[in-house]
Scaffold this motif. Sequence first.
Motif, mmCIF file in Angstrom:
data_model
loop_
_atom_site.group_PDB
_atom_site.id
_atom_site.type_symbol
_atom_site.label_atom_id
_atom_site.label_comp_id
_atom_site.label_asym_id
_atom_site.label_seq_id
_atom_site.Cartn_x
_atom_site.Cartn_y
_atom_site.Cartn_z
ATOM 1 N N SER A 163 0.831 -1.198 0.000
ATOM 2 C CA SER A 163 0.000 0.000 0.000
ATOM 3 C C SER A 163 0.868 1.251 0.000
ATOM 4 N N GLU A 164 0.658 2.107 -0.989
ATOM 5 C CA GLU A 164 1.371 3.382 -1.082
ATOM 6 C C GLU A 164 0.689 4.245 -2.132
ATOM 7 N N ARG A 165 0.501 5.500 -1.828
ATOM 8 C CA ARG A 165 -0.083 6.415 -2.813
ATOM 9 C C ARG A 165 0.933 6.735 -3.897
ATOM 10 N N HIS A 204 2.708 11.257 -2.447
ATOM 11 C CA HIS A 204 2.444 11.437 -1.026
ATOM 12 C C HIS A 204 3.454 12.424 -0.462
ATOM 13 N N GLU A 233 -11.930 -2.526 -8.408
ATOM 14 C CA GLU A 233 -12.124 -1.256 -7.706
ATOM 15 C C GLU A 233 -10.951 -1.004 -6.772
ATOM 16 N N GLN A 289 -8.532 0.712 -4.432
ATOM 17 C CA GLN A 289 -8.699 1.865 -3.561
ATOM 18 C C GLN A 289 -7.452 2.755 -3.570
ATOM 19 N N ILE A 290 -7.599 3.926 -2.993
ATOM 20 C CA ILE A 290 -6.463 4.825 -2.856
ATOM 21 C C ILE A 290 -5.332 4.104 -2.131
ATOM 22 N N GLY A 291 -4.144 4.161 -2.688
ATOM 23 C CA GLY A 291 -2.992 3.486 -2.111
ATOM 24 C C GLY A 291 -2.781 2.075 -2.606
ATOM 25 N N GLN A 292 -3.655 1.596 -3.487
ATOM 26 C CA GLN A 292 -3.553 0.211 -3.955
ATOM 27 C C GLN A 292 -3.046 0.093 -5.391
ATOM 28 N N PRO A 351 -13.628 4.481 -2.825
ATOM 29 C CA PRO A 351 -12.273 4.954 -3.097
ATOM 30 C C PRO A 351 -11.292 4.748 -1.942
ATOM 31 N N ARG A 352 -11.817 4.811 -0.701
ATOM 32 C CA ARG A 352 -10.907 4.618 0.445
ATOM 33 C C ARG A 352 -11.620 3.884 1.564
#
Length: 264
Positions: A100-102, A105, A162, A164-167, A263-264
Motif C-alpha cells: 500500500s502506497e499512494r 504522497h 475497484e 482503492q487509494i494506495g492500492q 475509493p478509500r
Amino acid sequence: MNTQYPTNTTTAPATAIVTGGASGLGAATVRRLVDTGHHVVALDLESSIDRARAEGTALEPVTYLAADVTDPAQVRAGVEAACAIAPLRVVVACAGILYSERILHRGGHHDLEGFARAISVNLNGTFNILTLAAEAMAAQEPVTEDGERGVIVLTSSVAAFEGQIGQAAYAASKGGVNALTLTAARDLARSGIRVNAIAPGVVETPMMAQITPEFRQELEARVPFPARLARPGEFAALVGTFLDNHYLNGEVVRLDGALRMPPR
C-alpha cells in the motif's frame, strides 16, 4: 530444456499443489483438497511453514515444501515432487502479498521497487506456477471423456476491479491476474487444462486479526449481504466448485457478498 515429468496414469489418488498453502486462503484450500482425497503439496515460505507447524495448524497428510513462487527452480522442484507422488491434477495459486502506497504522497512518489515487488509476487509468481504446472499436466493422460488433464485456479481480488487509494501496485498486480485468466484458458485448451480465478473481497485471514474492532465493523458494514467478512472455507468451497463443474473455464468469479469497494 523442458523437464520430463512423470506421466503416472495408474489409479493412484491425484496430487494438488497449493501455493501459499501454510496459512489463510491457502491453508483452507489445502484442508478442502485433503478432505476430497487429494494428496496436497503446499508450497510456501519456510517461515510460514515453520509458523504453521509451531501453531499446530499444519496438516499431517500434507507435504510442505519451502518455495518462493518467484523462483523458477524452487517452484519446478515443487512440481516435480508433486508429480512423483501421483498425477498432478489441481493447482491453486494463493501466494501473494499486500502493498500500500499512494502514487504521490508527502514523502515523494510511489516507490518503484515496491511496485515491482507486488508485480513479482502476485503476477509473476502466479504465472510461474501456472506455466510449470501446465507443462506437467500436459504430459499426463486425460482423466475425463472430454480430455481434461487438470485444473488451475488463480487468486485475484476485488481490488482488480475497484482499486482503492494506495492500492496502485496491488490492484495492478491483481488486474494482471484477471487478464491472464482467459488468455491462459485459451492457450491451454488444447492441452485439456482449465484455468479460472477467484476475486475475493474482504476475508477473515490472519492479517485481519491485526485490525481494530472498529475497523472490522466498518469493513463488514460495507458488505451488502451477508454483512461480515468472507471465511477462508468459502474460498475453498469455490475452488471445489471449479473442480466439480467441468464447463467453468476462463472465468474470474467475485467472492465478495456484492461488495463494491469505495475509493478509500
